[in-house]
Scaffold this motif. Structure first.
Motif, PDB file in Angstrom:
ATOM      1  N   GLU A 140      41.477  39.929  35.007  1.00 39.31           N
ATOM      2  CA  GLU A 140      40.188  40.397  34.756  1.00 39.31           C
ATOM      3  C   GLU A 140      39.422  40.539  36.462  1.00 39.31           C
ATOM      4  O   GLU A 140      38.804  41.403  36.805  1.00 39.31           O
ATOM      5  N   THR A 182      34.398  36.937  36.756  1.00 37.09           N
ATOM      6  CA  THR A 182      33.889  38.059  37.160  1.00 37.09           C
ATOM      7  C   THR A 182      32.648  38.268  37.540  1.00 37.09           C
ATOM      8  O   THR A 182      32.015  38.809  38.352  1.00 37.09           O
ATOM      9  N   TYR A 238      38.580  43.766  38.946  1.00 39.06           N
ATOM     10  CA  TYR A 238      37.192  43.924  39.223  1.00 39.06           C
ATOM     11  C   TYR A 238      37.173  44.141  40.669  1.00 39.06           C
ATOM     12  O   TYR A 238      36.575  44.995  41.153  1.00 39.06           O
TER      13      TYR A 238
END
Length: 201
Positions: free
Chosen positions: A93, A71, A97
């Motif tokens: 993740e 990320t 994002y």
């Protein structure tokens, strides 16, 4: 043009690792001149974010980040101007994002389980990497049956010699790789030759 439009039109995604900012600007201009206004900058060098920033200044060039694994990298890429992200594997993740930032993402998925997970995350266009190691064209043909709603961007082992075989499959959205920017032309700084080569693909 947006990410999907450029890929649908040219079906090629050039991968580039920035080692020199002057060279990267020349390469970006060659892509626009060669009617392939898109580049995936690999997060494989310390110059990746700077390269994205520099390339984003070129009119008409769509600049994205590749080899995005975290990320933090995704955030750095988007803050530097990346208009799309490409990941080598599947990270929920990173996908979430990118979606929050409203930035298109092509995540890597090569097994049925990974493809199912990617589909559940709302992704239908997936990176198939490394294509040659995971069975290439025959694997994609087999995966297309159960995953007919997915399209693929094979990279890794895709070459000048075989890329048209991949593109013959209508569920291959595009092929990616550094073969689109031949090392010998970069080394020679033959920008006119590079523009012509790209145009001819």
């Amino acid at each position: 043009m947006n990410f999907n439009e450029v890929l649908d039109q040219r079906r090629l995604l050039p991968l580039y690792t920035v080692k020199d900012l002057e060279e990267c600007l020349a390469v970006g201009k060659c892509l626009v001149e060669g009617n392939l206004p898109i580049i995936e900058v690999a997060f494989r060098s310390d110059y990746a974010a700077e390269g994205i920033k520099a390339l984003s200044s070129i009119d008409g060039l769509l600049v994205g980040a590749g080899t995005v694994k975290t990320t933090a990298q995704a955030q750095q890429a988007i803050e530097s101007g990346a208009a799309f992200l490409v990941t080598p594997g599947l990270s929920a993740e990173v996908v979430e994002y990118a979606k929050e930032q409203n930035v298109p993402i092509v995540a890597g998925a090569v097994t049925p389980s990974e493809i199912m997970q990617a589909n559940q995350l709302g992704l239908t266009c997936l990176k198939f990497f490394p294509a040659d190691v995971y069975g290439g064209i025959s694997a994609l043909k087999a995966l297309h049956g159960p995953f007919f709603e997915s399209t693929f961007v094979p990279t890794g082992g895709v070459t000048l010699e075989n890329y048209k075989e991949y593109l013959a499959l209508n569920y291959v959205k595009a092929v990616g790789g550094s073969f689109i920017l031949p090392k010998e032309l970069l080394k020679a700084k033959d920008w006119q030759g590079l523009s012509s080569f790209i145009k001819g693909l």
